[in-house]
Design a protein around this motif. Structure first.
Motif, PDB file in Angstrom:
ATOM      1  N   GLY A  55       0.822  -1.212   0.000  1.00 24.00           N
ATOM      2  CA  GLY A  55       0.000   0.000   0.000  1.00 24.00           C
ATOM      3  C   GLY A  55       0.849   1.252   0.000  1.00 24.00           C
ATOM      4  O   GLY A  55       0.531   2.233  -0.685  1.00 24.00           O
ATOM      5  N   LEU A  56       1.936   1.230   0.761  1.00 24.52           N
ATOM      6  CA  LEU A  56       2.839   2.379   0.792  1.00 24.52           C
ATOM      7  C   LEU A  56       3.476   2.603  -0.573  1.00 24.52           C
ATOM      8  O   LEU A  56       3.589   3.743  -1.044  1.00 24.52           O
ATOM      9  CB  LEU A  56       3.924   2.160   1.842  1.00 24.52           C
ATOM     10  CG  LEU A  56       5.015   3.238   1.902  1.00 24.52           C
ATOM     11  CD1 LEU A  56       4.422   4.587   2.291  1.00 24.52           C
ATOM     12  CD2 LEU A  56       6.112   2.827   2.884  1.00 24.52           C
ATOM     13  N   LEU A  57       3.889   1.530  -1.232  1.00 22.21           N
ATOM     14  CA  LEU A  57       4.511   1.665  -2.551  1.00 22.21           C
ATOM     15  C   LEU A  57       3.498   2.143  -3.589  1.00 22.21           C
ATOM     16  O   LEU A  57       3.856   2.883  -4.509  1.00 22.21           O
ATOM     17  CB  LEU A  57       5.144   0.341  -2.969  1.00 22.21           C
ATOM     18  CG  LEU A  57       6.347  -0.102  -2.123  1.00 22.21           C
ATOM     19  CD1 LEU A  57       6.854  -1.465  -2.576  1.00 22.21           C
ATOM     20  CD2 LEU A  57       7.469   0.932  -2.164  1.00 22.21           C
ATOM     21  N   ASP A  58       2.236   1.733  -3.451  1.00 18.99           N
ATOM     22  CA  ASP A  58       1.193   2.266  -4.327  1.00 18.99           C
ATOM     23  C   ASP A  58       1.079   3.779  -4.156  1.00 18.99           C
ATOM     24  O   ASP A  58       0.964   4.526  -5.135  1.00 18.99           O
ATOM     25  CB  ASP A  58      -0.159   1.630  -4.009  1.00 18.99           C
ATOM     26  CG  ASP A  58      -0.341   0.263  -4.652  1.00 18.99           C
ATOM     27  OD1 ASP A  58       0.541  -0.165  -5.425  1.00 18.99           O
ATOM     28  OD2 ASP A  58      -1.368  -0.379  -4.374  1.00 18.99           O
ATOM     29  N   LEU A  59       1.109   4.228  -2.910  1.00 21.57           N
ATOM     30  CA  LEU A  59       1.013   5.659  -2.636  1.00 21.57           C
ATOM     31  C   LEU A  59       2.247   6.406  -3.131  1.00 21.57           C
ATOM     32  O   LEU A  59       2.159   7.544  -3.611  1.00 21.57           O
ATOM     33  CB  LEU A  59       0.822   5.896  -1.139  1.00 21.57           C
ATOM     34  CG  LEU A  59      -0.510   5.421  -0.546  1.00 21.57           C
ATOM     35  CD1 LEU A  59      -0.477   5.505   0.979  1.00 21.57           C
ATOM     36  CD2 LEU A  59      -1.665   6.253  -1.101  1.00 21.57           C
ATOM     37  N   THR A  60       3.407   5.760  -3.032  1.00 23.76           N
ATOM     38  CA  THR A  60       4.641   6.369  -3.537  1.00 23.76           C
ATOM     39  C   THR A  60       4.585   6.498  -5.054  1.00 23.76           C
ATOM     40  O   THR A  60       5.002   7.520  -5.614  1.00 23.76           O
ATOM     41  CB  THR A  60       5.866   5.529  -3.114  1.00 23.76           C
ATOM     42  OG1 THR A  60       5.859   5.357  -1.702  1.00 23.76           O
ATOM     43  CG2 THR A  60       7.159   6.209  -3.536  1.00 23.76           C
ATOM     44  N   ALA A  61       4.061   5.482  -5.720  1.00 23.67           N
ATOM     45  CA  ALA A  61       3.875   5.553  -7.171  1.00 23.67           C
ATOM     46  C   ALA A  61       2.925   6.673  -7.534  1.00 23.67           C
ATOM     47  O   ALA A  61       3.156   7.431  -8.496  1.00 23.67           O
ATOM     48  CB  ALA A  61       3.349   4.218  -7.694  1.00 23.67           C
ATOM     49  N   GLU A  92       3.710  14.138  -9.459  1.00 20.00           N
ATOM     50  CA  GLU A  92       4.796  15.087  -9.695  1.00 20.00           C
ATOM     51  C   GLU A  92       5.165  15.134 -11.174  1.00 20.00           C
ATOM     52  O   GLU A  92       5.430  16.224 -11.724  1.00 20.00           O
ATOM     53  CB  GLU A  92       6.005  14.707  -8.845  1.00 20.00           C
ATOM     54  CG  GLU A  92       5.781  14.905  -7.350  1.00 20.00           C
ATOM     55  CD  GLU A  92       6.939  14.429  -6.489  1.00 20.00           C
ATOM     56  OE1 GLU A  92       6.986  14.810  -5.308  1.00 20.00           O
ATOM     57  OE2 GLU A  92       7.799  13.684  -6.994  1.00 20.00           O
ATOM     58  N   LEU A  93       5.188  13.986 -11.831  1.00 19.61           N
ATOM     59  CA  LEU A  93       5.463  13.952 -13.265  1.00 19.61           C
ATOM     60  C   LEU A  93       4.361  14.665 -14.033  1.00 19.61           C
ATOM     61  O   LEU A  93       4.639  15.431 -14.976  1.00 19.61           O
ATOM     62  CB  LEU A  93       5.598  12.513 -13.739  1.00 19.61           C
ATOM     63  CG  LEU A  93       5.796  12.286 -15.236  1.00 19.61           C
ATOM     64  CD1 LEU A  93       7.024  13.018 -15.755  1.00 19.61           C
ATOM     65  CD2 LEU A  93       5.912  10.789 -15.537  1.00 19.61           C
ATOM     66  N   ALA A  94       3.115  14.435 -13.657  1.00 20.05           N
ATOM     67  CA  ALA A  94       1.993  15.113 -14.317  1.00 20.05           C
ATOM     68  C   ALA A  94       2.095  16.626 -14.139  1.00 20.05           C
ATOM     69  O   ALA A  94       1.793  17.386 -15.069  1.00 20.05           O
ATOM     70  CB  ALA A  94       0.664  14.593 -13.760  1.00 20.05           C
ATOM     71  N   ASP A  95       2.517  17.062 -12.961  1.00 22.20           N
ATOM     72  CA  ASP A  95       2.698  18.498 -12.720  1.00 22.20           C
ATOM     73  C   ASP A  95       3.780  19.069 -13.629  1.00 22.20           C
ATOM     74  O   ASP A  95       3.639  20.181 -14.171  1.00 22.20           O
ATOM     75  CB  ASP A  95       3.060  18.751 -11.257  1.00 22.20           C
ATOM     76  CG  ASP A  95       1.911  18.461 -10.296  1.00 22.20           C
ATOM     77  OD1 ASP A  95       0.749  18.384 -10.759  1.00 22.20           O
ATOM     78  OD2 ASP A  95       2.180  18.305  -9.092  1.00 22.20           O
ATOM     79  N   ASP A  96       4.864  18.315 -13.807  1.00 25.39           N
ATOM     80  CA  ASP A  96       5.936  18.764 -14.709  1.00 25.39           C
ATOM     81  C   ASP A  96       5.431  18.860 -16.141  1.00 25.39           C
ATOM     82  O   ASP A  96       5.751  19.811 -16.874  1.00 25.39           O
ATOM     83  CB  ASP A  96       7.125  17.802 -14.646  1.00 25.39           C
ATOM     84  CG  ASP A  96       7.895  17.885 -13.344  1.00 25.39           C
ATOM     85  OD1 ASP A  96       7.644  18.830 -12.564  1.00 25.39           O
ATOM     86  OD2 ASP A  96       8.736  17.007 -13.093  1.00 25.39           O
ATOM     87  N   LEU A  97       4.625  17.883 -16.557  1.00 28.67           N
ATOM     88  CA  LEU A  97       4.069  17.906 -17.913  1.00 28.67           C
ATOM     89  C   LEU A  97       3.105  19.070 -18.089  1.00 28.67           C
ATOM     90  O   LEU A  97       3.031  19.669 -19.179  1.00 28.67           O
ATOM     91  CB  LEU A  97       3.356  16.586 -18.206  1.00 28.67           C
ATOM     92  CG  LEU A  97       4.258  15.375 -18.407  1.00 28.67           C
ATOM     93  CD1 LEU A  97       3.432  14.090 -18.421  1.00 28.67           C
ATOM     94  CD2 LEU A  97       5.063  15.494 -19.701  1.00 28.67           C
ATOM     95  N   ALA A  98       2.374  19.405 -17.040  1.00 27.40           N
ATOM     96  CA  ALA A  98       1.434  20.519 -17.114  1.00 27.40           C
ATOM     97  C   ALA A  98       2.151  21.839 -17.366  1.00 27.40           C
ATOM     98  O   ALA A  98       1.570  22.777 -17.931  1.00 27.40           O
ATOM     99  CB  ALA A  98       0.611  20.601 -15.827  1.00 27.40           C
ATOM    100  N   GLU A  99       3.408  21.903 -16.969  1.00 23.99           N
ATOM    101  CA  GLU A  99       4.208  23.102 -17.240  1.00 23.99           C
ATOM    102  C   GLU A  99       4.874  23.042 -18.610  1.00 23.99           C
ATOM    103  O   GLU A  99       5.077  24.071 -19.253  1.00 23.99           O
ATOM    104  CB  GLU A  99       5.276  23.277 -16.161  1.00 23.99           C
ATOM    105  CG  GLU A  99       4.727  23.588 -14.777  1.00 23.99           C
ATOM    106  CD  GLU A  99       5.834  23.878 -13.767  1.00 23.99           C
ATOM    107  OE1 GLU A  99       7.008  23.961 -14.179  1.00 23.99           O
ATOM    108  OE2 GLU A  99       5.512  24.006 -12.578  1.00 23.99           O
ATOM    109  N   ALA A 100       5.210  21.831 -19.050  1.00 23.74           N
ATOM    110  CA  ALA A 100       6.005  21.685 -20.277  1.00 23.74           C
ATOM    111  C   ALA A 100       5.175  21.678 -21.553  1.00 23.74           C
ATOM    112  O   ALA A 100       5.677  22.082 -22.615  1.00 23.74           O
ATOM    113  CB  ALA A 100       6.825  20.399 -20.206  1.00 23.74           C
ATOM    114  N   LEU A 101       3.922  21.227 -21.496  1.00 25.69           N
ATOM    115  CA  LEU A 101       3.167  20.958 -22.721  1.00 25.69           C
ATOM    116  C   LEU A 101       2.282  22.086 -23.249  1.00 25.69           C
ATOM    117  O   LEU A 101       2.048  22.138 -24.465  1.00 25.69           O
ATOM    118  CB  LEU A 101       2.299  19.715 -22.526  1.00 25.69           C
ATOM    119  CG  LEU A 101       3.058  18.395 -22.414  1.00 25.69           C
ATOM    120  CD1 LEU A 101       2.078  17.256 -22.142  1.00 25.69           C
ATOM    121  CD2 LEU A 101       3.861  18.118 -23.686  1.00 25.69           C
ATOM    122  N   PRO A 102       1.759  22.976 -22.420  1.00 31.86           N
ATOM    123  CA  PRO A 102       0.824  23.981 -22.950  1.00 31.86           C
ATOM    124  C   PRO A 102       1.407  24.784 -24.118  1.00 31.86           C
ATOM    125  O   PRO A 102       2.572  25.202 -24.079  1.00 31.86           O
ATOM    126  CB  PRO A 102       0.565  24.884 -21.743  1.00 31.86           C
ATOM    127  CG  PRO A 102       0.704  23.967 -20.571  1.00 31.86           C
ATOM    128  CD  PRO A 102       1.869  23.066 -20.951  1.00 31.86           C
TER     129      PRO A 102
END
Length: 199
Positions: A52-58, A64-74
């Protein structure tokens, strides 16, 4: 009994940081207990278990990756969006190797049902859609893109390109050029090997 100062969110953050420092296999309940100076039993009052902890870590890594993409793609489309999408993944993997490992982990069905993973998948689908592929072929193209990114990053992080020339960075650019060319010239399904998704 829950230990004051220890929360699920703090445990997940600590697990992600430990993964970056020492690799995902280093993330154990005992290791986290040592970080928080508590007994391992205390950790279990905040999480359902290591899986469960590793699921939450994933989930944290994917967000965080999605947040980076939200800055890079627009504002980007086509080749520019393709490169931005791929570069963001590779940069994230380089900066956060343990988080990247966690993001590649096969998670539970419940964890896969929503969240940032689907946001990232939709971003990939939007990029290949911009090349004018039919909906069925978009799925294949997204898988091609994901395979190229994940495969390259896995080889690079494992030192697979350390002892040969040209540099990994040069190859990375050429790989993305090849994907862009493939998407712009996507082949029709071969008559002897029809696309089963069209049946």
């Amino acid at each position: 009994m829950k230990r004051p100062g220890v929360t699920e969110a703090k445990l997940v953050q600590a697990a992600a940081d430990l993964a970056d420092e020492a690799g995902l296999p280093a993330v154990t309940v005992s290791a986290l207990a040592r970080r928080f100076d508590v007994r391992p039993a205390s950790i279990y009052s905040h999480i359902t278990g290591l899986d469960g902890l590793l699921d939450l870590t994933a989930a944290l890594a994917l967000q965080e990756l999605a947040d980076d993409l939200a800055e890079a793609l627009p504002g980007k489309a086509g080749r520019e969006a393709l490169f931005a999408f791929a570069d963001t993944h590779r940069d994230f993997a380089t900066a956060h190797p343990g988080r990247w490992q966690a993001a590649q982990r096969r998670v539970s069905a419940a964890a896969a049902d929503g969240g940032a993973g689907r946001v990232i998948a939709r971003a990939a689908r939007a990029i290949v859609s911009g090349y004018g592929l039919c909906p069925n072929d978009e799925v294949h193209a997204v898988r091609l893109l994901g395979s190229a990114i994940n495969g390259f990053v896995a080889l690079e992080s494992g030192g697979g390109f350390d002892h040969s020339e040209p540099s990994a960075a040069a190859s990375w650019s050429r790989v993305l050029d090849a994907i862009d060319t493939s998407l712009r010239n996507w082949p029709r399904a071969h008559p002897q090997h029809p696309d089963p998704t069209t049946d």
